[in-house]
Write a protein that holds these residues in place. Structure first.
Motif, PDB file in Angstrom:
ATOM      1  N   GLY A 188      73.552  50.968  41.998  1.00 15.06           N
ATOM      2  CA  GLY A 188      75.002  50.727  41.770  1.00 15.06           C
ATOM      3  C   GLY A 188      75.225  49.743  40.924  1.00 15.06           C
ATOM      4  O   GLY A 188      76.355  50.018  39.833  1.00 15.06           O
ATOM      5  N   PRO A 189      74.722  48.550  40.723  1.00 13.37           N
ATOM      6  CA  PRO A 189      75.321  47.592  39.653  1.00 13.37           C
ATOM      7  C   PRO A 189      75.258  48.093  38.384  1.00 13.37           C
ATOM      8  O   PRO A 189      75.833  47.921  37.379  1.00 13.37           O
ATOM      9  CB  PRO A 189      74.376  46.444  40.217  1.00 13.37           C
ATOM     10  N   ARG A 190      73.931  48.679  37.823  1.00 13.61           N
ATOM     11  CA  ARG A 190      73.777  49.145  36.741  1.00 13.61           C
ATOM     12  C   ARG A 190      74.613  50.370  36.352  1.00 13.61           C
ATOM     13  O   ARG A 190      75.293  50.337  35.200  1.00 13.61           O
ATOM     14  CB  ARG A 190      72.312  49.714  36.438  1.00 13.61           C
ATOM     15  N   ALA A 230      77.797  50.377  37.480  1.00 11.39           N
ATOM     16  CA  ALA A 230      78.955  49.544  37.082  1.00 11.39           C
ATOM     17  C   ALA A 230      79.206  48.696  35.758  1.00 11.39           C
ATOM     18  O   ALA A 230      79.945  48.743  35.018  1.00 11.39           O
ATOM     19  CB  ALA A 230      79.389  48.516  38.198  1.00 11.39           C
ATOM     20  N   ILE A 231      77.873  48.473  35.391  1.00 12.03           N
ATOM     21  CA  ILE A 231      77.734  47.738  33.945  1.00 12.03           C
ATOM     22  C   ILE A 231      77.922  48.670  32.872  1.00 12.03           C
ATOM     23  O   ILE A 231      78.790  48.536  32.049  1.00 12.03           O
ATOM     24  CB  ILE A 231      76.421  46.931  34.008  1.00 12.03           C
ATOM     25  N   ARG A 276      79.462  51.695  33.213  1.00 15.46           N
ATOM     26  CA  ARG A 276      80.812  52.225  32.956  1.00 15.46           C
ATOM     27  C   ARG A 276      81.752  50.977  32.152  1.00 15.46           C
ATOM     28  O   ARG A 276      82.587  51.617  31.375  1.00 15.46           O
ATOM     29  CB  ARG A 276      81.299  52.268  34.462  1.00 15.46           C
ATOM     30  N   GLY A 277      81.623  49.615  32.711  1.00 17.50           N
ATOM     31  CA  GLY A 277      82.404  48.597  31.656  1.00 17.50           C
ATOM     32  C   GLY A 277      82.090  48.774  30.216  1.00 17.50           C
ATOM     33  O   GLY A 277      83.017  48.589  29.752  1.00 17.50           O
ATOM     34  N   GLY A 306      86.507  45.999  29.715  1.00 21.34           N
ATOM     35  CA  GLY A 306      85.187  46.283  30.256  1.00 21.34           C
ATOM     36  C   GLY A 306      84.609  45.724  31.457  1.00 21.34           C
ATOM     37  O   GLY A 306      84.007  46.135  32.466  1.00 21.34           O
ATOM     38  N   THR A 331      83.847  46.750  35.315  1.00 21.44           N
ATOM     39  CA  THR A 331      82.456  46.490  36.123  1.00 21.44           C
ATOM     40  C   THR A 331      82.900  45.743  37.326  1.00 21.44           C
ATOM     41  O   THR A 331      82.496  46.181  38.397  1.00 21.44           O
ATOM     42  CB  THR A 331      81.423  45.707  35.053  1.00 21.44           C
ATOM     43  N   LEU A 387      82.296  46.389  41.310  1.00 20.95           N
ATOM     44  CA  LEU A 387      81.280  45.916  42.262  1.00 20.95           C
ATOM     45  C   LEU A 387      81.974  44.765  43.384  1.00 20.95           C
ATOM     46  O   LEU A 387      81.330  43.975  43.723  1.00 20.95           O
ATOM     47  CB  LEU A 387      80.301  45.034  41.506  1.00 20.95           C
TER      48      LEU A 387
END
Lengths: 412, 237
Positions: free
Chosen positions: A347-349, A351-352, A354-355, B183, B187, B191
């Motif tokens: 999940g964290p990757r 989210a990163i 996507r950002g 961005g 993120t 999270l």
């Protein structure tokens, strides 16, 4: 004291769940969770699950392993796993809601999470509540997945790609006193246009030995000279092989001292070999550059002014981070390997990335995902907007050959 | 190392028009910045870590004495490298200081700078969980300025991210900064991480960030660090 954690994940159902299916699932979960002392809540929306589990660390981790192996869902993505001082869902062996609460008003334990119910307002303003809010805004919603394909199949039939003449070059002439070396070329593909957009030239020993066999023997002070020599050779070889796409060249050391002999040599060689300098992409790795983003960006601007393109390689490692993009916006970045590794269940990757995709699309920067090795990674990256790929999944590097890649089947 | 104190700078939540937290900043007796305080001692690696832990204890006691509001948190800095050399001692001393004070563990936010090298992610993660199990929260400070940002974020998800001043300055006219911040916001939303903009000094910076839905700020536009008081802040109209 038991070490209490919460674990939040999402997953995709492998078939649509009816109300009856969900009730059954929930009954089983509640019985099991009560005996394990696990609390939390489960949301189901159009084929996607989103679940919060709270309980003792070892118990929750074991439960997650069981959850992973449940065939009723797939793409289990851990979003958050961390210690908590106390439970947020202490009253709930497993709270449950769907997006359409009106249809489930009779369910025991139902809350109107998406309405004006009290679960949200009773929750303290911690991570669980924030992630529920993100979910409410449409994030972390998995879509119904096709049943998992047999794991052995990683590459499908080749898709129709732009054809490239495959020519085996005569052995490369060695015009240098150094250990003999040559190049392998690995294709970079735009999966949406189904086109090869470039080849990365990778240093190899004369017999195809890995790059390290050549580079390790190189004294530090010779790296810049080697770069210049290697780039001339790579351009000449690619030209003989009939290259019509971009050519990516790795820069081992950036000349941030205002020395532009290297850049001039690349341009001169390209012109002599009938390759348009605008097709040359210099790949800059963080270890090749300086920790001073301003100095690096000044060198990069000169390269661009001379007509070359720039790719910041291994983005997300070393100095190649967000601060660099503030100073300099390259044509292309390639994602560091760690970012895409097992991306489909991290999940964290997700989210990163996507950002980062948002940032790059705002700045018109193309993103290449390198080192993609599994269909699952490829599929996740494609579904989330990455268009360009390079990696074993598509094609291994070909020694003195412009190999044709295969596109994994598009499961879109 | 006796000759230092703290100034407290408000972190505001403009959506609730309140000070949501205060960062404890090391200051010399005549308002010297932290680096001058440290420069006046002969600092070894060990004494730096001892100072780091002792400063937290002292900041907690001082904040308690001058009455940290019950609905506000106290932000304290921590050097992650101290883990390697000091083991559990800093954790124990910080928790003991909280117990001696009138401040609840839930009012404490531990700030770790993005620019600090974290040699061992696993160990750091385990330490963070030790604090979290007691109700403390974590902030990643100076985000966007250092090199480890994304790498660290993949391994460890703080409760708060503080956008570095270098990303905030003149944001209204800097396209790349705007794209980076959009961005990062994306993120962080995914999270469950709150975003604080640091070093906000002009109304234009504030307006741009507010339009992107950032509601928490720290900077001279709102309030300067104050001695011996948890001051109120200015709220731009």
């Amino acid at each position: 004291m038991e070490n209490l954690i919460h674990l939040i994940y999402n997953s995709a159902a492998t078939r649509p769940f009816s109300d009856a299916d969900l009730q059954q699932l929930l009954r089983a979960a509640r019985n099991k969770n009560a005996s394990l002392n696990v609390t939390g809540m489960l949301l189901y929306v159009d084929g996607g699950f989103f679940q919060i589990l709270e309980g003792p660390e070892a118990v929750v981790d074991r439960l997650l392993a069981t959850i992973h192996s449940d065939a009723r869902h797939t793409r289990v993505t851990t979003i958050i796993r961390e210690s908590i001082p106390e439970r947020s869902f202490g009253e709930w062996t497993m709270g449950y809601a769907t997006v359409r609460p009106d249809e489930h008003t009779q369910l025991d334990g139902l809350n109107d999470f998406f309405g004006a119910g009290d679960i949200m307002s009773n929750l303290d303003a911690g991570r669980a509540k924030k992630l529920l809010t993100a979910f409410k805004q449409g994030r972390w919603r998995a879509k119904l997945a096709a049943p998992a394909a047999p794991a052995a199949v990683t590459v499908s039939e080749p898709a129709a790609l732009e054809t490239v003449n495959v020519v085996r070059a005569s052995s490369a002439a060695n015009d240098s006193p150094r250990a003999p070396f040559t190049f392998a070329f690995q294709p970079i593909v735009n999966a949406v246009r189904r086109q090869i957009i470039g080849y990365e030239a990778l240093v190899r020993g004369a017999g195809g030995e890995p790059a390290a066999s050549v580079l390790q023997r190189l004294p530090l002070e010779e790296i810049a000279a080697f770069d210049e020599d290697a780039h001339r050779k790579a351009i000449a070889l690619a030209s003989r092989l009939g290259l019509r796409t971009n050519l990516h060249l790795n820069v081992a050391r950036c000349a941030t001292n205002g020395d532009f002999q290297h850049v001039e040599s690349v341009i001169e060689t390209a012109k002599r070999c009938c390759i348009d300098p605008s097709k040359i992409v210099l790949e800059i790795k963080h270890e090749a550059s300086t920790s001073d983003p301003a100095a690096l960006s000044s060198w990069l601007r000169t390269c661009r002014a001379a007509g070359l393109k720039i790719c910041i390689d291994d983005f997300g490692s070393g100095h190649a981070g967000l601060a660099l993009l503030d100073h300099y916006q390259p044509e292309t970045i390639s994602l560091s390997m760690w970012m895409s590794r097992s991306i489909h269940n991290h999940g964290p990757r997700q989210a990163i990335i996507r950002g980062l995709i948002q940032t790059c699309s705002d700045l018109g920067i193309e993103v290449i995902s390198k080192g993609v090795e599994s269909n699952e990674e490829y599929t996740w990256l494609r579904e989330n907007g990455i268009e360009c790929f390079q990696g074993y999944l598509l094609a291994k590097p070909g020694l003195e050959t412009l190999v044709k890649p295969m596109l994994p089947s598009e499961i879109l | 190392m006796e000759n230092y104190t703290f100034a407290f700078q408000p972190i505001v939540d403009v959506s609730r028009r309140c000070c949501t937290g205060f960062e404890a900043l090391v200051r010399g007796p005549a308002d010297e910045a932290a680096r001058f305080v440290l420069a006046s001692y002969r600092i070894t690696q060990t004494s730096l870590f001892e100072f780091d832990a002792a400063a937290r204890e002292r900041a907690i006691a001082l904040a308690s004495d001058i009455g940290l509001p019950k609905d506000a948190y106290l932000s304290l800095n921590l050097l992650p490298a101290s883990l390697e050399e000091m083991g559990d001692a800093p954790f124990e001393s910080t928790m003991a200081a909280i117990e001696r004070s009138r401040i609840s563990p839930r009012q404490i936010v531990i700030e770790v700078s993005e620019s600090e090298r974290i040699a061992d992610f696993r160990r750091f993660y385990a330490m963070a969980n030790q604090y979290r199990a007691r109700g403390l929260r974590f902030a990643l400070d100076d985000f966007g300025a250092g090199y480890a940002g994304l790498n660290l974020l993949a391994e460890f998800q703080p409760d708060l991210i503080k956008l570095d001043m270098s990303l905030v300055t003149r944001i209204w006219e800097r396209g790349p900064r705007q794209a980076i911040i959009r961005g990062v916001i994306r993120t962080c939303e995914d999270l469950g991480i709150d975003v604080v903009a640091e070093g906000v000094e002009s109304i234009e910076e504030y307006q741009w960030l507010r339009d992107e839905n950032i509601s928490m700020f720290q900077g001279y536009l709102f309030a300067r660090p104050q001695f011996k008081a948890f001051s109120d802040a200015n709220f731009p109209s």
